[in-house]
Design an enzyme around this catalytic site. Structure first.
Site, mmCIF file in Angstrom:
data_model
loop_
_atom_site.group_PDB
_atom_site.id
_atom_site.type_symbol
_atom_site.label_atom_id
_atom_site.label_comp_id
_atom_site.label_asym_id
_atom_site.label_seq_id
_atom_site.Cartn_x
_atom_site.Cartn_y
_atom_site.Cartn_z
ATOM 1 N N TYR A 1 -1.552 -4.026 14.061
ATOM 2 C CA TYR A 1 -2.373 -3.251 13.121
ATOM 3 C C TYR A 1 -3.386 -2.393 13.879
ATOM 4 C CZ TYR A 1 -5.262 -2.332 9.001
ATOM 5 O OH TYR A 1 -5.961 -1.727 7.980
ATOM 6 N N GLU B 1 0.823 -1.222 0.000
ATOM 7 C CA GLU B 1 0.000 0.000 0.000
ATOM 8 C C GLU B 1 0.848 1.259 0.000
ATOM 9 O OE1 GLU B 1 -3.511 1.799 2.838
ATOM 10 O OE2 GLU B 1 -3.589 -0.326 2.290
ATOM 11 N N ASP C 1 -2.896 -3.032 3.022
ATOM 12 C CA ASP C 1 -3.336 -3.178 4.409
ATOM 13 C C ASP C 1 -4.468 -4.193 4.521
ATOM 14 O OD1 ASP C 1 -1.481 -1.441 5.314
ATOM 15 O OD2 ASP C 1 -2.871 0.100 6.016
#
Length: 773
Positions: A333, A9, A107
Site C-alpha cells: 500500500y 473503492e 482503501d
C-alpha cells in the site's frame, strides 16, 4: 442463502477481491455475484458534502451578511451523474433481503474510511459492518485479510478523523473563499479560492517567489589553481595534478569570506602573486566516513526522490505507485507515512528478497540479503512507528516487469533497490582534505604585501567499501545530487586525487579568477515543496528529525500531490520545468492576506496533528470542530475588514499598436477600451490554455508581436503542462488574438506531452502587418 456484501473503492479492486472468494462469480451491472458474496464498488468518492444552498436557498447568492456558514448537521449528496448510477447499484445491494453483513473493503486509510462512511450514510445502511484491512493486494494477503475481518467499531476514531478533516476543509474553504471573493470582485476574475491546506501551501511558494524577486545579485570572484607534483618512486612516470580552490584566512578584512573574493582587483592580485610559483602541501588529512543506508520509503520520500531523479510530479509518482499496488500487485500500500516494518513481517523479508532477486538486475543484492544469518533489523523494524500501514516495499508475489510501463518500472526499481539496500552494511569512504600554500616572491605587489602566502583547499573522496551503494551499481542514489540539497556552485567538489604527501613541494601550473554572482533561493520543486509540507514549512533535512515532525505537517502523504495540483488548477502556481512558480494571482492573494493565520503552515500543521490525535483517541472531534468553526468566524470577520476597500492597482502597458490608445489591464485581459472610451477593440485575453498571461508577456506581445522565448505554465486537456512561444495573429474579420507560435501548432498537432486546448495556426507574415499597424 444469506450473503455478505463486499464494497471496494474501485472496480479493479472489487474484481481482484472476487478472485480470492468462493466462486463462480457472475458479472452484473455494477457488481459481481457469487454463491456467498456480492462484490460491488464505489468509483472513488461517490458521495460528498452538499453545497451551502442545500441548507438554505439564500446561500445561492454570495453575501457577507450570511457568513460564516457552519451547518449543525452536514448533508451528503451524490457527486455527479456517473456517480449516481453506481450509487443506485450500491444502495440496491445494501437493501437486499439476502444480504446480512457488509464488508468495508475500501482503501485502508483515512480517505478510504471516509468514502465508505459517506456512502453507507447516504444509502441509509443499517446492517452490521466489518472491516477488510489490506497492506498488499497479493492473493495471499487478501485471503488472510478476509480470514481476519475486523469489527467496524475498531475504526470509529479513524472515521471521526476522516469526517473532521472533510468538514473542516468545507467550513474553512467555503467561508474564506466566499468572503475573499465578495471583497475582491473588482480585482479578480472569478472566485478567490482559499482553503485550510491549499492556502498555507501557496504561502510557502509565494513567499519564496517574493524572496527571489527582491534578491539583488552581488558579484564575487573565485580563484582556482592547478597544482602539479613530481613523480613518486615506484609509481608511473608523469606529474600528479590536482585542483585547489583559494580560501581566504579566517577573519579576513572586508567582504572576502571563504572562497569568495569581494573585488576583481583582489582576485587578479592573487592570480598574479601565485602564477608560476611553487607551493607546499601544508595539510593532508584522511578520515574514514561511514554512510548508513537510507531508510525505507514512505510516500512522501518516494515522491521527492522520483521528482529529483526523474522529474516526476508528485501526482505522477503516486499514480505509478498505485498501479504497482492495485494492478501489478508488486508493491505494498503506497499511501503510507511510515518508513518502518512491523515485527510480524520479519519472516517475510528473505522470501521477498528472493522474489526480487529473480530479476537479474537485483540478483546480487538479493543474494546478499538471503545469505545473512542474522538480518540487521534495528533501523527497519519498529512497531511503534507503524500506525495504519508499514513502509512501501515489494510484495511477496511474482513481479512481472515486462508488463509494467516506463513510469511503473522506474518507481518499482527505486523501491526494490531501497528494500535490498537497507539490509546491507554501511558504505565506507576515505575523505581527504588537502591545503596547499603558495608563497609570493619577496618584493611582489599584492593586497597582502610582499612575501604573502595564499591557501588553496582541495577535497577528495574515495569509495573504499561499497556496502549498500553496491545495490545501485551505476544508479545515482543521492537525491541531493540533483535536488534541493545541492550547495553553491563555488563550493569545493570531490576529486579523484593522486597519492599526495605531507610537506610535498608542488608547482602552480595554471591559475585563473572567475567572476560569479550570488544567486537567489531556488524555486520549489515538487520534491522540496513536499518536504516543506511534511515539516510545516521548516527546513529539515535530517531523516530522524523529519520523522518526529510528521504528525504536524501540512496535509497527509495521500493528499499532498492533490494539493499541489489544485494550486496549479486554480491558477495560483505554474510549472516551469521542475520548478513551481507562484503566478501573479497567487502572489496577490498571499499579499492581500498578509499575515492572516490562514497562511500559516504552522497553524495548519497543528490541525493535522490534532486529526492524528483524534485517530488515536487523544483529542475530541467535537472540540476540534468547535475550534474550526471559531476560526472560520474570525477569518470571515478579518477578511471583511481588511479587504473591504482593497483595489489591486491596474497596470498600464503603453500605446495600443493599432490605434495608439493606452493599453490598460482589467480583470480578464489587457485592452485599449474602457467604459468611457471604447478604443479600437484590441485586446489580449489573460486566459490561455489553462494559464493567465502575465503583464511581462503581454507587454512583449504588444511591443514586438511575439515572444522571443517560450512561455511556461500552459496546460492541455491531459493535465500535462507545456511551454510554447506566442504570437499575435489577425483573423479575417480583423480581430487580433494570441496563438501558439510553434511548429506543432502550425501543423495542428498536440503540444509536447499534452493536448492543447486550441490548435490554432500562426501566420508569421501577419506579425509584420500588426507591427506596421
Amino acid at each position: 442463502m444469506q450473503k455478505t456484501l463486499v464494497i471496494a473503492e474501485k472496480p479493479s479492486v472489487g474484481q481482484d477481491l472476487a478472485r480470492v472468494l468462493k466462486g463462480p462469480f457472475k458479472k452484473q451491472e455494477g457488481f459481481l455475484e457469487g454463491p456467498e458474496h456480492v462484490v460491488t464498488w464505489a468509483v472513488g468518492h461517490l458521495v460528498q458534502l452538499a453545497e451551502p444552498d442545500a441548507y438554505n436557498a439564500k446561500y445561492k447568492s454570495w453575501r457577507m451578511a450570511d457568513l460564516p456558514i457552519v451547518p449543525e448537521q452536514f448533508k451528503l449528496v451524490v457527486r455527479d451523474e456517473r456517480s449516481r448510477k453506481q450509487m443506485t447499484v450500491v444502495t440496491k445491494q445494501l437493501g437486499r433481503e439476502d444480504v446480512e453483513e457488509i464488508v468495508n473493503a475500501c482503501d485502508a486509510g483515512r480517505e478510504g474510511e471516509l468514502i465508505f462512511a459517506y456512502l453507507y450514510e447516504k444509502a441509509k445502511g443499517k446492517k452490521p459492518v466489518k472491516r477488510l484491512w489490506l497492506n498488499s493486494m497479493t492473493s495471499a494477503a487478501m485471503k488472510n485479510a478476509f480470514a481476519g475481518l475486523r469489527p467496524a467499531a475498531e475504526f470509529e476514531r479513524l472515521e471521526d478523523a476522516a469526517r473532521s478533516r472533510s468538514e473542516a476543509d468545507w467550513i474553512v474553504g467555503m467561508n474564506a473563499t466566499r468572503a475573499a471573493t465578495i471583497r475582491l470582485r473588482s480585482s479578480f476574475d472569478g472566485a478567490v479560492s482559499l482553503g485550510r491546506v491549499q492556502t498555507p501551501t501557496l504561502a510557502i511558494v509565494a513567499r519564496r517567489e517574493e524572496e527571489i524577486r527582491a534578491f539583488k545579485p552581488e558579484p564575487y570572484w573565485l580563484v582556482d589553481a592547478t597544482f602539479a607534483a613530481g613523480p613518486l618512486a615506484g609509481e608511473p612516470a608523469g606529474e600528479r595534478t590536482y585542483v585547489g580552490h583559494f580560501q581566504a584566512p579566517t577573519g579576513s578584512p572586508g567582504k572576502t569570506k571563504g572562497p569568495r573574493i569581494a573585488t576583481e582587483e583582489e582576485a587578479h592580485a592573487i592570480v598574479s602573486a601565485c602564477e608560476g610559483r611553487p607551493g607546499t602541501i601544508t595539510k593532508l588529512e584522511k578520515k574514514e566516513q561511514r554512510e548508513k543506508a537510507p531508510m525505507l520509503y514512505d510516500l512522501t520520500t518516494l515522491q521527492r526522490e522520483a521528482n529529483n531523479r526523474y522529474g516526476f510530479s508528485a501526482r505522477r509518482t503516486l499514480a505509478a505507485a498505485q498501479r504497482l499496488y492495485e494492478e501489478h500487485k508488486a508493491l505494498t500500500y503506497p499511501r503510507t507515512n511510515s518508513r518502518y516494518l512491523t515485527t510480524d513481517m520479519i519472516g517475510e523479508i528473505k522470501p521477498i528478497a528472493e522474489l526480487v532477486g529473480s530479476h537479474a538486475e537485483y540478483r546480487k543484492g538479493a543474494e546478499y540479503v538471503t545469505g545473512l544469518d542474522v538480518l540487521p533489523l534495528g533501523r527497519v523494524v519498529n512497531d511503534a512507528k507503524v500506525t495504519d500501514h508499514h513502509a512501501i516495499i515489494p510484495t511477496r508475489s511474482e513481479h512481472k516487469l515486462e508488463k509494467m510501463d516506463s513510469d511503473d518500472k522506474r518507481v518499482y526499481d527505486m523501491v526494490a533497490r531501497r528494500f535490498l539496500a537497507v539490509f546491507h552494511p554501511e558504505a565506507v569512504f576515505e575523505n581527504t582534505r588537502v591545503e596547499t600554500t603558495v608563497t609570493q616572491a619577496e618584493g611582489g605587489k599584492d593586497a597582502g604585501g610582499g612575501g604573502a602566502s595564499y591557501t588553496f583547499r582541495t577535497r577528495g573522496k574515495l569509495l573504499q567499501v561499497p556496502g549498500w551503494r553496491g545495490v545501485y551499481d551505476e544508479v545515482a542514489v543521492d537525491a541531493k545530487a540533483e535536488g534541493e540539497g545541492r550547495g553553491e556552485e563555488d563550493e569545493e567538489t570531490d576529486q579523484q586525487l593522486p597519492r599526495l604527501e605531507q610537506d610535498e613541494q608542488v608547482q602552480t601550473r595554471e591559475i585563473e579568477s572567475v567572476r560569479k554572482e550570488t544567486k537567489p533561493p531556488r524555486r520549489y520543486s515538487d520534491a522540496s515543496l513536499l518536504g516543506a509540507m511534511e515539516t510545516a514549512g521548516k527546513l529539515v533535512d535530517d531523516d530522524e528529525l523529519r520523522e518526529a515532525m510528521k504528525d504536524s505537517g501540512i496535509g497527509t502523504p495521500a493528499t499532498r500531490a492533490a494539493i499541489i495540483e489544485r494550486l496549479i488548477q486554480v491558477g495560483y502556481v505554474e510549472r516551469d520545468g521542475r520548478a513551481l512558480v507562484a503566478s501573479e494571482k497567487g502572489l496577490n492573494v498571499i499579499r492581500l492576506l498578509n499575515a492572516h493565520a490562514l497562511t500559516s503552515p504552522g497553524l495548519t500543521g497543528s490541525w493535522e496533528q490534532r486529526l492524528g490525535k483524534i485517530e488515536r483517541g487523544e483529542d475530541s472531534r467535537k472540540q476540534f470542530m468547535n475550534d474550526i468553526a471559531g476560526f472560520a468566524q474570525e477569518t470571515v470577520k478579518e477578511l471583511d475588514e481588511t479587504l473591504k476597500d482593497v483595489r489591486i492597482p491596474r497596470a498600464t502597458l503603453g500605446p495600443c499598436p493599432v490605434c495608439g490608445h493606452e493599453i490598460v489591464e482589467n480583470r480578464k485581459g489587457y485592452s485599449c477600451w474602457a467604459r468611457e472610451d471604447p478604443g479600437c477593440g484590441f485586446v489580449i485575453w489573460k486566459a490561455k490554455a489553462g494559464k493567465q498571461l502575465p503583464i511581462a508577456v503581454a507587454r512583449e506581445l504588444i511591443k514586438t508581436g511575439y515572444t522571443a522565448r517560450a512561455v511556461t505554465g500552459f496546460r492541455g486537456r491531459s493535465g500535462r503542462s507545456f511551454r510554447a512561444q506566442l504570437a499575435m495573429s489577425q483573423t479575417e474579420d480583423g480581430k487580433w488574438r494570441v496563438e501558439f507560435n510553434e511548429p506543432w501548432a502550425k501543423e495542428g498537432a498536440k503540444p509536447p506531452e499534452a493536448e492543447a486546448e486550441t490548435t490554432e495556426k500562426v501566420d508569421r507574415s501577419q506579425i509584420g502587418q500588426r507591427s506596421a499597424a
